[in-house]
Write an enzyme that holds these catalytic residues in place. Structure first.
Site, short mmCIF file in Angstrom:
data_model
loop_
_atom_site.label_atom_id
_atom_site.label_comp_id
_atom_site.label_asym_id
_atom_site.label_seq_id
_atom_site.Cartn_x
_atom_site.Cartn_y
_atom_site.Cartn_z
CG HIS A 25 -2.00 -1.07 1.11
ND1 HIS A 25 -3.31 -0.79 0.81
CD2 HIS A 25 -1.91 -2.41 1.22
CE1 HIS A 25 -3.99 -1.93 0.76
NE2 HIS A 25 -3.17 -2.93 1.01
CG ASP B 133 -4.88 2.22 1.58
OD1 ASP B 133 -4.02 1.94 0.74
OD2 ASP B 133 -5.65 1.37 2.10
#
Ligand code: BUP
Length: 458
Positions: free
Chosen positions: A21, A118
């Protein structure tokens, strides 16, 4: 460059846990900064792995103009889920600390043009940016095909009941490709964040995806035509990938690779957060030796790098260690993958199919042997196989399955078959050119990103 009269947008970004990520966020931050966007990067503190904190330090020392803000994570009162995957546990920590963002975001100057968060934080962050009236963009760090599952999953009625999961506008997805935690009856951290964030996603201002038209066109079209939620409008889905790898200073000498012939080495890695059983490690080692190919193999014994203390030789045993060293190079835990994939000696990649690894291999034109381990990886493997740059032996199943062990002999035969396939290599070179075209001047992803930055200026 840039017009002095044009306002400079100010964008804050908040990643989640794990290199899978963080890496695309770092690439996006580098890209925005070089496009004259003022960037504030909010870093969750502490991180799970050493790799993440090193990634942060490298980024901030390379781009001193980026403002760093820390989000100090609160401990969870209820720690019953602590035994689950440490990265999903950390997603939950960040989610539960999201309210701390309010004062932080409100204090930023000049006022924010947008926040990019995110995907795993969607459900807790959107209410905060809504209250502050800041546009909120979600950065989805996997493929658009996975995004269509993410957005529609909460609407599916008993997805484990049928052989195929049907999402409107998308070719049906075999049930066996769905991340196993999503099909469990009981709740788990992955299922909770996936469902809750998937549901909230349609309220964002836009969804950025690290993908591009020529590999993920079916899903991008279905999402942007509003087919996926059967007519319920979605925010624009903006393909900005493949985000070009960002090169920090050379971190590790790869002297061994420098000594190998061009395109002669198979690089083997299962990503930053996947371990395979010791038995499977040994079978893989025997398979690599038996294939007769040269190889560079990254081995992990623990999901979290700082807990990984076992010596290599104790992991694979003296006998195998000796044989491995004759043909290959074995490394514990971490190598700079960007350096490896761009090295002329590397000819193939045995990959767990993490989306970043895939986009990096496409970027460097390296054909892949696909061995998905968990999560989105079977859906990713399918996309790679379709574009003709990878070979996927489906009956190897999920690598993460502790019961199925693929034997060394079969691994060796498959490696020989894959490395002998000239078509894969030729196609990889074409795909590399397409990938670079997408983000080059006039390319589709390049245009999308420019339009987005322009929209932040008004
Ligand atoms: Br391992 C390893 N060096 O040794 P993925 C990984 N990486 O640079 P994952 C290294 O970490 P998720 C190493 O280049 C990629 O950018 C690699 O991301 C880099 O897989 C990143 O490929 C790993 O998406 O994350 O780690 O399984 O589960 O989120 O996909």
């Amino acid at each position: 460059s840039g017009n002095d009269l044009e306002p400079t947008p100010h964008i804050a970004l908040l990643p989640s846990a794990g290199m899978g990520h963080l890496t695309p966020f770092i690439r996006l931050v580098a890209l925005l900064t070089s496009n004259n966007v003022k960037v504030t990067f909010i870093t969750p503190h502490p991180t799970v792995s050493i790799s993440e904190s090193e990634g942060f330090s490298q980024l901030f020392s390379t781009f001193p103009q980026i403002t760093r803000m820390q989000l100090h994570l609160l401990p969870l009162e209820d720690s019953s889920s602590k035994s689950e995957d440490p990265f999903y546990y950390h997603f939950e920590l960040i989610r539960r600390s999201s309210h701390l963002l309010s004062p932080l975001l409100a204090s930023l100057s000049p006022p924010l043009s947008a926040l990019v968060t995110d995907m795993s934080l969607t459900s807790t962050v959107i209410p905060i940016t809504d209250a502050l009236q800041i546009p909120n963009y979600i950065f989805f760090t996997s493929s658009a095909k996975m995004l269509s599952l993410f957005i529609s999953f909460h609407t599916l009625v008993d997805p484990k009941a049928k052989d195929f999961v049907e999402i409107s506008g998308i070719e049906p997805i075999p049930r066996s490709w769905i991340p196993p935690p999503l099909l469990e009856d009981t709740n788990n951290l992955m299922k909770i964040y996936f469902t809750e964030s998937g549901k909230k996603m349609k309220e964002s201002s836009g969804i950025l995806v690290n993908t591009y038209e020529s590999i993920d066109g079916e899903s991008l079209a279905a999402l942007n035509k509003g087919l996926v939620l059967k007519g319920l409008p979605l925010p624009p889905v903006i393909a900005i990938g493949p985000l070009p790898p960002f090169k920090f200073e050379k971190s590790q000498p790869l002297a061994w690779l420098d000594d190998q012939q061009a395109e002669s080495v198979l690089y083997v890695s299962f990503g930053s957060r996947t371990t395979i059983s010791r038995e499977q490690i040994r079978e893989l080692g025997h398979g690599l030796v038996r294939s007769g190919k040269r190889f560079l193999w990254v081995i992990k014994d623990k999901k979290v790098d700082q807990e990984d203390e076992v010596e290599l030789v104790d992991l694979i045993g003296h006998g195998l260690m000796g044989k491995v060293k004759e043909r290959g190079m074995v490394v514990k835990n971490w190598l700079n993958q960007e350096e490896v994939l761009s090295h002329p000696a590397v000819g193939w990649f045995l990959s767990h199919c993490g989306w970043n690894s895939i986009t990096e291999a496409l970027w460097h034109g390296v054909p892949m042997l696909l061995w998905p381990q968990h999560g989105d990886q079977k859906i990713n493997a399918d996309l790679v196989e379709r574009i003709g740059v990878g070979m996927w032996v489906k009956n190897w199943g999920w690598g993460g399955d502790p019961i199925v062990v693929v034997k060394g002999k079969e691994i060796a035969e498959t490696v020989v078959k894959m490395t002998g396939n000239e078509f894969l290599r030729e196609r990889s070179a074409q795909v590399r050119d397409e990938a670079r075209m997408a983000v080059g001047e006039g390319g589709s992803s390049h245009e999308r990103l420019n339009d987005l930055i322009d929209s932040w200026k008004s």
